[in-house]
Design a protein around this motif. Structure first.
Motif, PDB file in Angstrom:
ATOM      1  N   GLU A  12      45.839  11.646 -11.586  1.00 54.97           N
ATOM      2  CA  GLU A  12      47.155  12.267 -11.752  1.00 54.97           C
ATOM      3  C   GLU A  12      47.483  12.451 -13.233  1.00 54.97           C
ATOM      4  O   GLU A  12      48.009  13.484 -13.638  1.00 54.97           O
ATOM      5  CB  GLU A  12      48.241  11.424 -11.069  1.00 54.97           C
ATOM      6  CG  GLU A  12      48.193  11.476  -9.556  1.00 54.97           C
ATOM      7  CD  GLU A  12      48.421  12.869  -9.002  1.00 54.97           C
ATOM      8  OE1 GLU A  12      49.315  13.583  -9.496  1.00 54.97           O
ATOM      9  OE2 GLU A  12      47.700  13.246  -8.066  1.00 54.97           O
ATOM     10  N   ARG A  15      46.174  15.507 -15.146  1.00 53.92           N
ATOM     11  CA  ARG A  15      46.919  16.770 -15.043  1.00 53.92           C
ATOM     12  C   ARG A  15      47.854  16.978 -16.235  1.00 53.92           C
ATOM     13  O   ARG A  15      48.327  18.087 -16.459  1.00 53.92           O
ATOM     14  CB  ARG A  15      47.731  16.806 -13.749  1.00 53.92           C
ATOM     15  CG  ARG A  15      46.865  16.782 -12.507  1.00 53.92           C
ATOM     16  CD  ARG A  15      47.747  16.690 -11.269  1.00 53.92           C
ATOM     17  NE  ARG A  15      46.971  16.380 -10.096  1.00 53.92           N
ATOM     18  CZ  ARG A  15      46.702  17.240  -9.138  1.00 53.92           C
ATOM     19  NH1 ARG A  15      47.169  18.467  -9.207  1.00 53.92           N
ATOM     20  NH2 ARG A  15      45.994  16.877  -8.093  1.00 53.92           N
ATOM     21  N   THR A  16      48.105  15.904 -16.984  1.00 50.66           N
ATOM     22  CA  THR A  16      49.014  16.002 -18.127  1.00 50.66           C
ATOM     23  C   THR A  16      48.273  16.174 -19.450  1.00 50.66           C
ATOM     24  O   THR A  16      48.908  16.154 -20.504  1.00 50.66           O
ATOM     25  CB  THR A  16      49.919  14.756 -18.215  1.00 50.66           C
ATOM     26  OG1 THR A  16      49.117  13.611 -18.532  1.00 50.66           O
ATOM     27  CG2 THR A  16      50.673  14.520 -16.910  1.00 50.66           C
ATOM     28  N   TYR A  30      35.233  16.499 -15.225  1.00 53.07           N
ATOM     29  CA  TYR A  30      34.918  17.185 -13.970  1.00 53.07           C
ATOM     30  C   TYR A  30      33.700  16.532 -13.313  1.00 53.07           C
ATOM     31  O   TYR A  30      33.727  16.197 -12.124  1.00 53.07           O
ATOM     32  CB  TYR A  30      34.651  18.675 -14.208  1.00 53.07           C
ATOM     33  CG  TYR A  30      34.123  19.380 -12.982  1.00 53.07           C
ATOM     34  CD1 TYR A  30      34.990  19.844 -12.000  1.00 53.07           C
ATOM     35  CD2 TYR A  30      32.756  19.560 -12.781  1.00 53.07           C
ATOM     36  CE1 TYR A  30      34.510  20.456 -10.856  1.00 53.07           C
ATOM     37  CE2 TYR A  30      32.269  20.173 -11.642  1.00 53.07           C
ATOM     38  CZ  TYR A  30      33.147  20.624 -10.684  1.00 53.07           C
ATOM     39  OH  TYR A  30      32.666  21.223  -9.551  1.00 53.07           O
TER      40      TYR A  30
END
Length: 95
Positions: A12, A15-16, A30
């Motif tokens: 999560e 994403r920032t 990735y």
């Protein structure tokens, strides 16, 4: 907190990451993410008959995942967490 929970928390946080994060770093996370969530690479090498831009992007992603193929899922999770922490620290220091 267990490894899986910490991994999800950092997924999560990923994403920032700032837009200035290098493509190389994005490919590393990735590959680690795919190894941690899917396991060893399970897709074929991208087809060369795709448009060049698509082929290059897909090949880079394939190469990144293939590069960590020997890691266990737990090791990939740990490395992913460490890389996300590093990138977030670098981003905070750059501000």
């Amino acid at each position: 907190m267990g490894l899986k929970e910490e991994f999800q928390e950092h997924a999560e946080k990923a994403r920032t990451l700032p837009s200035t994060t290098t493509n190389e770093s994005l490919l590393i996370i990735y590959g680690l993410y795919k190894q941690a969530t899917v396991g060893p690479i399970n897709i074929n090498f991208p087809g060369v008959f795709q448009p060049t831009v698509v082929f290059e992007r897909e090949r880079s992603k394939w190469d990144a995942w293939k590069a960590v193929e020997g890691k266990s899922q737990e090791e990939a999770m740990s490395d992913y967490i460490a890389k996300i922490k590093q990138l977030l620290e670098e981003a905070a220091a750059a501000e």
